[in-house]
Motif scaffolding. Structure first.
Motif, PDB file in Angstrom:
ATOM      1  N   LYS A  32      -1.986  -2.522 -14.601  1.00 43.63           N
ATOM      2  CA  LYS A  32      -0.938  -1.997 -13.668  1.00 43.63           C
ATOM      3  C   LYS A  32      -0.846  -2.748 -12.565  1.00 43.63           C
ATOM      4  O   LYS A  32       0.021  -2.788 -11.739  1.00 43.63           O
ATOM      5  CB  LYS A  32      -1.205  -0.554 -13.272  1.00 43.63           C
ATOM      6  CG  LYS A  32      -1.180   0.244 -14.586  1.00 43.63           C
ATOM      7  CD  LYS A  32      -1.419   1.667 -14.008  1.00 43.63           C
ATOM      8  CE  LYS A  32      -1.062   2.775 -15.347  1.00 43.63           C
ATOM      9  NZ  LYS A  32      -1.173   4.095 -14.854  1.00 43.63           N
ATOM     10  N   LYS A  33      -1.690  -3.740 -12.399  1.00 42.34           N
ATOM     11  CA  LYS A  33      -1.807  -4.649 -11.467  1.00 42.34           C
ATOM     12  C   LYS A  33      -1.906  -3.802 -10.086  1.00 42.34           C
ATOM     13  O   LYS A  33      -1.002  -4.040  -9.051  1.00 42.34           O
ATOM     14  CB  LYS A  33      -0.492  -5.757 -11.055  1.00 42.34           C
ATOM     15  CG  LYS A  33      -0.329  -6.807 -12.048  1.00 42.34           C
ATOM     16  CD  LYS A  33      -1.334  -8.016 -11.627  1.00 42.34           C
ATOM     17  CE  LYS A  33      -0.994  -8.917 -12.532  1.00 42.34           C
ATOM     18  NZ  LYS A  33      -1.829 -10.412 -12.104  1.00 42.34           N
ATOM     19  N   ALA A  34      -2.974  -2.817 -10.019  1.00 43.80           N
ATOM     20  CA  ALA A  34      -3.159  -1.890  -9.024  1.00 43.80           C
ATOM     21  C   ALA A  34      -4.510  -1.944  -8.581  1.00 43.80           C
ATOM     22  O   ALA A  34      -5.521  -1.961  -9.188  1.00 43.80           O
ATOM     23  CB  ALA A  34      -2.503  -0.476  -9.341  1.00 43.80           C
ATOM     24  N   SER A  94       1.089  -7.675  -6.734  1.00 41.43           N
ATOM     25  CA  SER A  94       1.706  -8.634  -7.575  1.00 41.43           C
ATOM     26  C   SER A  94       1.423 -10.213  -7.365  1.00 41.43           C
ATOM     27  O   SER A  94       1.080 -10.500  -6.066  1.00 41.43           O
ATOM     28  CB  SER A  94       3.248  -8.744  -7.373  1.00 41.43           C
ATOM     29  OG  SER A  94       3.712  -8.690  -6.060  1.00 41.43           O
ATOM     30  N   SER A 144      -3.271   3.655  -2.936  1.00 40.76           N
ATOM     31  CA  SER A 144      -2.906   2.641  -3.895  1.00 40.76           C
ATOM     32  C   SER A 144      -2.306   1.393  -3.338  1.00 40.76           C
ATOM     33  O   SER A 144      -1.891   1.391  -2.255  1.00 40.76           O
ATOM     34  CB  SER A 144      -1.864   3.224  -5.001  1.00 40.76           C
ATOM     35  OG  SER A 144      -2.039   4.404  -5.545  1.00 40.76           O
ATOM     36  N   CYS A 145      -2.604   0.301  -3.961  1.00 41.46           N
ATOM     37  CA  CYS A 145      -2.004  -1.077  -3.588  1.00 41.46           C
ATOM     38  C   CYS A 145      -1.654  -1.844  -4.871  1.00 41.46           C
ATOM     39  O   CYS A 145      -2.366  -2.157  -5.732  1.00 41.46           O
ATOM     40  CB  CYS A 145      -3.459  -1.983  -3.119  1.00 41.46           C
ATOM     41  SG  CYS A 145      -2.484  -3.450  -2.534  1.00 41.46           S
ATOM     42  N   ALA A 146      -0.191  -1.958  -4.561  1.00 45.43           N
ATOM     43  CA  ALA A 146       0.575  -2.740  -5.783  1.00 45.43           C
ATOM     44  C   ALA A 146       0.438  -4.220  -5.288  1.00 45.43           C
ATOM     45  O   ALA A 146       0.868  -4.547  -4.544  1.00 45.43           O
ATOM     46  CB  ALA A 146       1.967  -2.412  -5.889  1.00 45.43           C
ATOM     47  N   GLU A 186       0.924  -1.209   0.040  1.00 45.72           N
ATOM     48  CA  GLU A 186       0.065   0.115   0.170  1.00 45.72           C
ATOM     49  C   GLU A 186       0.630   1.138   0.000  1.00 45.72           C
ATOM     50  O   GLU A 186       1.897   1.299   0.575  1.00 45.72           O
ATOM     51  CB  GLU A 186      -0.980   0.167   1.447  1.00 45.72           C
ATOM     52  CG  GLU A 186      -1.991  -1.385   1.500  1.00 45.72           C
ATOM     53  CD  GLU A 186      -1.231  -2.254   2.239  1.00 45.72           C
ATOM     54  OE1 GLU A 186      -2.020  -2.688   3.082  1.00 45.72           O
ATOM     55  OE2 GLU A 186       0.066  -2.234   2.352  1.00 45.72           O
ATOM     56  N   TYR A 233      -7.188   0.735  -6.173  1.00 44.57           N
ATOM     57  CA  TYR A 233      -7.002   2.108  -5.777  1.00 44.57           C
ATOM     58  C   TYR A 233      -8.285   2.482  -4.614  1.00 44.57           C
ATOM     59  O   TYR A 233      -9.207   1.563  -4.647  1.00 44.57           O
ATOM     60  CB  TYR A 233      -7.048   3.136  -6.787  1.00 44.57           C
ATOM     61  CG  TYR A 233      -6.129   2.951  -7.924  1.00 44.57           C
ATOM     62  CD1 TYR A 233      -6.206   2.295  -8.988  1.00 44.57           C
ATOM     63  CD2 TYR A 233      -5.027   3.393  -7.621  1.00 44.57           C
ATOM     64  CE1 TYR A 233      -5.415   2.055  -9.960  1.00 44.57           C
ATOM     65  CE2 TYR A 233      -3.824   3.407  -8.543  1.00 44.57           C
ATOM     66  CZ  TYR A 233      -4.105   2.800  -9.644  1.00 44.57           C
ATOM     67  OH  TYR A 233      -3.163   2.748 -10.656  1.00 44.57           O
ATOM     68  N   ARG A 270      -9.588  -0.479  -9.877  1.00 45.53           N
ATOM     69  CA  ARG A 270      -8.543  -1.354 -10.069  1.00 45.53           C
ATOM     70  C   ARG A 270      -7.952  -0.865 -11.578  1.00 45.53           C
ATOM     71  O   ARG A 270      -8.720  -0.501 -12.314  1.00 45.53           O
ATOM     72  CB  ARG A 270      -8.860  -2.733  -9.823  1.00 45.53           C
ATOM     73  CG  ARG A 270      -9.934  -3.330 -10.776  1.00 45.53           C
ATOM     74  CD  ARG A 270     -10.240  -4.548 -10.832  1.00 45.53           C
ATOM     75  NE  ARG A 270     -11.323  -5.115 -11.752  1.00 45.53           N
ATOM     76  CZ  ARG A 270     -11.351  -6.391 -11.917  1.00 45.53           C
ATOM     77  NH1 ARG A 270     -11.354  -7.538 -10.964  1.00 45.53           N
ATOM     78  NH2 ARG A 270     -12.606  -6.566 -12.738  1.00 45.53           N
TER      79      ARG A 270
END
Length: 121
Positions: free
Chosen positions: A75-77, A25, A21-23, A6, A79, A71
């Motif tokens: 970007k694999k993100a 993977s 934001s949250c990356a 985050e 929000y 989402r």
């Protein structure tokens, strides 16, 4: 391997906005729900919002109409746009992933480390 990170927390005045934001993977977005929970000092962690693999959204009553979850699969993100913030929104916000029910109830084992949001004048 699932890894959630985050970012975007900070200090904001009442009535202000923040975007978390949250990356994410290692997550298959189409097959899993992603969501946000928060934990205020001295309180239990609570559900905030989620977005299902199919794109449906679900919000806690306390944030509906003020917060928006979204989402970006490319970007694999994940929000969380937070508007009209109030002091009671002060908490550590956590990103989570898993099945719809696991994310909704917080029973998933896949969590980020959290990002702090403070709403104060």
């Amino acid at each position: 391997q699932v890894h959630l990170v985050e970012s975007g927390g900070g200090l904001v005045q009442p009535g202000g906005s923040l975007r978390l934001s949250c990356a994410a993977s290692g997550v298959v977005f189409s097959g899993n729900s992603l969501g946000w929970h928060r934990q205020a000092p001295g309180k239990q962690r609570e559900f905030v919002a989620l977005i299902s693999g199919g794109g449906d959204t679900n919000y806690a009553d306390s944030v509906r109409g003020r917060f928006t979850i979204s989402r970006d699969i490319s970007k694999k993100a994940l929000y969380l746009q937070m508007n009209s913030l109030q002091p009671e929104d002060t908490a550590t916000y956590y990103c989570a992933t898993g099945s719809f029910n696991d994310v909704l109830t917080g029973r998933t084992r896949y969590w980020g480390q959290g990002t702090q949001v403070a709403v104060s004048s």
